[in-house]
Design a protein around this motif. Structure first.
Motif, PDB file in Angstrom:
ATOM      1  N   UNK A 295      30.344   0.082  85.438  1.00 37.21           N
ATOM      2  CA  UNK A 295      30.380  -0.446  84.072  1.00 37.21           C
ATOM      3  C   UNK A 295      31.785  -0.982  83.814  1.00 37.21           C
ATOM      4  N   UNK A 296      31.883  -2.298  83.611  1.00 37.37           N
ATOM      5  CA  UNK A 296      33.200  -2.916  83.481  1.00 37.37           C
ATOM      6  C   UNK A 296      33.789  -2.786  82.079  1.00 37.37           C
ATOM      7  N   UNK A 297      32.945  -2.663  81.053  1.00 41.61           N
ATOM      8  CA  UNK A 297      33.485  -2.459  79.711  1.00 41.61           C
ATOM      9  C   UNK A 297      32.521  -1.606  78.891  1.00 41.61           C
ATOM     10  N   UNK A 298      33.054  -0.948  77.882  1.00 36.06           N
ATOM     11  CA  UNK A 298      32.275   0.003  77.096  1.00 36.06           C
ATOM     12  C   UNK A 298      31.142  -0.653  76.313  1.00 36.06           C
ATOM     13  N   UNK A 299      31.239  -1.962  76.094  1.00 35.26           N
ATOM     14  CA  UNK A 299      30.177  -2.653  75.371  1.00 35.26           C
ATOM     15  C   UNK A 299      28.857  -2.654  76.112  1.00 35.26           C
ATOM     16  N   UNK A 300      28.894  -2.351  77.428  1.00 34.54           N
ATOM     17  CA  UNK A 300      27.679  -2.366  78.233  1.00 34.54           C
ATOM     18  C   UNK A 300      26.887  -1.065  78.147  1.00 34.54           C
ATOM     19  N   UNK A 301      27.512   0.018  77.716  1.00 32.52           N
ATOM     20  CA  UNK A 301      26.804   1.305  77.732  1.00 32.52           C
ATOM     21  C   UNK A 301      25.864   1.412  76.530  1.00 32.52           C
ATOM     22  N   UNK A 302      24.738   2.084  76.740  1.00 31.18           N
ATOM     23  CA  UNK A 302      23.711   2.156  75.701  1.00 31.18           C
ATOM     24  C   UNK A 302      23.221   3.594  75.511  1.00 31.18           C
ATOM     25  N   UNK A 303      22.886   3.899  74.280  1.00 31.84           N
ATOM     26  CA  UNK A 303      22.390   5.233  73.930  1.00 31.84           C
ATOM     27  C   UNK A 303      21.137   5.563  74.730  1.00 31.84           C
ATOM     28  N   UNK A 304      21.032   6.820  75.133  1.00 32.70           N
ATOM     29  CA  UNK A 304      19.900   7.395  75.872  1.00 32.70           C
ATOM     30  C   UNK A 304      19.868   7.024  77.354  1.00 32.70           C
TER      31      UNK A 304
ATOM     32  N   UNK B 133      33.458   9.627  85.554  1.00 35.06           N
ATOM     33  CA  UNK B 133      34.598  10.159  86.305  1.00 35.06           C
ATOM     34  C   UNK B 133      35.702  10.394  85.281  1.00 35.06           C
ATOM     35  N   UNK B 134      35.995  11.666  85.006  1.00 32.72           N
ATOM     36  CA  UNK B 134      36.984  11.998  83.988  1.00 32.72           C
ATOM     37  C   UNK B 134      38.093  12.857  84.586  1.00 32.72           C
ATOM     38  N   UNK B 135      39.241  12.825  83.949  1.00 32.09           N
ATOM     39  CA  UNK B 135      40.384  13.608  84.427  1.00 32.09           C
ATOM     40  C   UNK B 135      40.151  15.106  84.253  1.00 32.09           C
ATOM     41  N   UNK B 136      39.400  15.483  83.223  1.00 36.11           N
ATOM     42  CA  UNK B 136      39.219  16.910  82.933  1.00 36.11           C
ATOM     43  C   UNK B 136      38.054  17.525  83.701  1.00 36.11           C
ATOM     44  N   UNK B 137      36.925  16.810  83.804  1.00 35.89           N
ATOM     45  CA  UNK B 137      35.734  17.359  84.457  1.00 35.89           C
ATOM     46  C   UNK B 137      35.543  16.875  85.887  1.00 35.89           C
ATOM     47  N   UNK B 138      36.185  15.772  86.231  1.00 26.57           N
ATOM     48  CA  UNK B 138      35.939  15.179  87.534  1.00 26.57           C
ATOM     49  C   UNK B 138      34.701  14.324  87.500  1.00 26.57           C
ATOM     50  N   UNK B 139      33.740  14.590  88.383  1.00 27.71           N
ATOM     51  CA  UNK B 139      32.531  13.793  88.520  1.00 27.71           C
ATOM     52  C   UNK B 139      31.374  14.498  87.816  1.00 27.71           C
ATOM     53  N   UNK B 140      30.754  13.829  86.834  1.00 24.71           N
ATOM     54  CA  UNK B 140      29.668  14.470  86.093  1.00 24.71           C
ATOM     55  C   UNK B 140      28.613  13.439  85.713  1.00 24.71           C
ATOM     56  N   UNK B 141      27.359  13.880  85.593  1.00 28.26           N
ATOM     57  CA  UNK B 141      26.230  13.007  85.277  1.00 28.26           C
ATOM     58  C   UNK B 141      25.687  13.405  83.911  1.00 28.26           C
ATOM     59  N   UNK B 142      25.723  12.484  82.954  1.00 29.95           N
ATOM     60  CA  UNK B 142      25.331  12.817  81.581  1.00 29.95           C
ATOM     61  C   UNK B 142      24.590  11.652  80.926  1.00 29.95           C
ATOM     62  N   UNK B 143      23.882  11.982  79.835  1.00 32.31           N
ATOM     63  CA  UNK B 143      23.168  10.982  79.034  1.00 32.31           C
ATOM     64  C   UNK B 143      23.991  10.675  77.791  1.00 32.31           C
ATOM     65  N   UNK B 144      24.073   9.392  77.445  1.00 30.44           N
ATOM     66  CA  UNK B 144      24.849   9.004  76.269  1.00 30.44           C
ATOM     67  C   UNK B 144      24.077   9.316  74.998  1.00 30.44           C
ATOM     68  N   UNK B 145      24.675  10.123  74.136  1.00 29.12           N
ATOM     69  CA  UNK B 145      24.089  10.483  72.855  1.00 29.12           C
ATOM     70  C   UNK B 145      24.542   9.501  71.775  1.00 29.12           C
ATOM     71  N   UNK B 146      25.851   9.223  71.745  1.00 32.33           N
ATOM     72  CA  UNK B 146      26.382   8.261  70.773  1.00 32.33           C
ATOM     73  C   UNK B 146      27.749   7.776  71.235  1.00 32.33           C
ATOM     74  N   UNK B 147      28.124   6.612  70.732  1.00 33.27           N
ATOM     75  CA  UNK B 147      29.413   6.015  71.071  1.00 33.27           C
ATOM     76  C   UNK B 147      30.259   5.948  69.814  1.00 33.27           C
ATOM     77  N   UNK B 148      31.447   6.544  69.874  1.00 30.91           N
ATOM     78  CA  UNK B 148      32.337   6.594  68.717  1.00 30.91           C
ATOM     79  C   UNK B 148      33.573   5.737  68.966  1.00 30.91           C
ATOM     80  N   UNK B 149      34.433   5.657  67.976  1.00 34.34           N
ATOM     81  CA  UNK B 149      35.603   4.781  68.065  1.00 34.34           C
ATOM     82  C   UNK B 149      36.514   5.159  69.228  1.00 34.34           C
ATOM     83  N   UNK B 150      36.769   6.449  69.420  1.00 29.56           N
ATOM     84  CA  UNK B 150      37.687   6.863  70.480  1.00 29.56           C
ATOM     85  C   UNK B 150      37.086   7.902  71.423  1.00 29.56           C
ATOM     86  N   UNK B 151      35.753   8.034  71.390  1.00 30.32           N
ATOM     87  CA  UNK B 151      35.113   9.028  72.255  1.00 30.32           C
ATOM     88  C   UNK B 151      33.641   8.698  72.460  1.00 30.32           C
ATOM     89  N   UNK B 152      33.038   9.387  73.421  1.00 24.21           N
ATOM     90  CA  UNK B 152      31.598   9.316  73.651  1.00 24.21           C
ATOM     91  C   UNK B 152      31.027  10.714  73.455  1.00 24.21           C
TER      92      UNK B 152
END
Length: 255
Positions: free
Chosen positions: A158-167, A173-192
């Motif tokens: 995913x090259x930019x956040x505009x491409x991600x969609x709910x559900x 790949x995050x600095x805190x969790x490493x590699x994780x597989x999750x479903x998008x619930x909602x997209x906020x201004x500074x977080x998911x």
């Protein structure tokens, strides 16, 4: 800074520019530019940013990877001016999909931007996936039904956040969790806000600043892919989620 100076010289010469021409493009004098290329002086951060933008190569790679080993046109460029990996293709021009083995899972956090690390990963081709950059990641644990432990999920970058969609589901790949597989619930201004497909786990927030990469789920590779479909042909993932939600609603009514 010898690697940086070698990279700088290579990038300038690849454009067939003189030191004076490159210096003028960077809005500095040749006398200031030359010591950067010879390795006598380290450029300040502002100049580093100018150089990275001018050549289209990230500061990370300028300082840590020998870019002389790669064709610049074969590198995947991202919106934030970061180059993540060479785009590898087979003899027929098909995109090669790197597989991140379980043993390399922890190393991915430090090697994701290193072309040598990426090139060393096992590779496969799946032309039916279509255009885009794909990679296979290991998954496991009870928060990822219906994917079996020790199976792999293929994600499309995913090259930019505009491409991600709910559900939709994503490999984060995050600095805190490493590699994780999750479903998008909602997209906020500074977080998911994301949630595991196992409803016994609650949704939680992931700061955008903590996210290194996002890959959209497109395919599954497992030892028993039949488990992903029920007898009626409906994706088992949808069946599992519906049953889990129904059970959660029943527990809520009882309590």
């Amino acid at each position: 800074m010898s690697l940086f100076s070698d990279n700088l010289r290579f990038l300038r010469e690849s454009r067939k520019e003189s030191q004076r021409e490159t210096a003028e493009s960077l809005d500095i004098k040749r006398g200031r530019y030359e010591p950067y290329e010879s390795g006598k002086v380290e450029p300040p951060y502002e100049i580093l940013k100018k150089i990275a933008r001018y050549f289209g190569v990230s500061i990370d790679l300028m300082l840590s990877v020998d870019v002389r080993k790669y064709r610049i046109d074969d590198l995947l460029k991202l919106d934030d001016n970061r180059i993540i990996l060479p785009i590898m293709v087979d003899a027929n021009g098909e995109d090669l999909i790197e597989i991140v083995p379980y043993k390399a899972r922890a190393g991915y956090l430090t090697g994701y931007a290193d072309p040598e690390f990426i090139e060393a990963l096992p590779q496969i081709t799946m032309p039916f996936l279509g255009p885009g950059k794909h990679r296979a990641f290991p998954v496991g644990g009870d928060s990822m039904p219906p994917h079996d432990d020790k199976s792999f999920i293929i994600g499309k970058y995913v090259e930019n956040l505009g491409e991600i969609k709910k559900n939709k589901t994503y490999i984060l790949i995050t600095r805190s969790e490493g590699m994780t597989y999750k479903r998008l619930n909602s997209k906020n201004e500074d977080s998911l806000t994301v949630e595991p497909d196992n409803v016994i786990y609650n949704p939680y927030e992931v700061k955008l600043s903590d996210i290194i990469e996002i890959w959209e789920y497109v395919a599954h590779i497992g030892r028993n892919d039949a488990k992903l479909m029920n007898e009626g042909g409906e994706p088992l993932e949808a069946v599992v989620r519906k049953l889990q939600k129904d059970m959660a609603e029943i527990r809520t009514k009882i309590t």
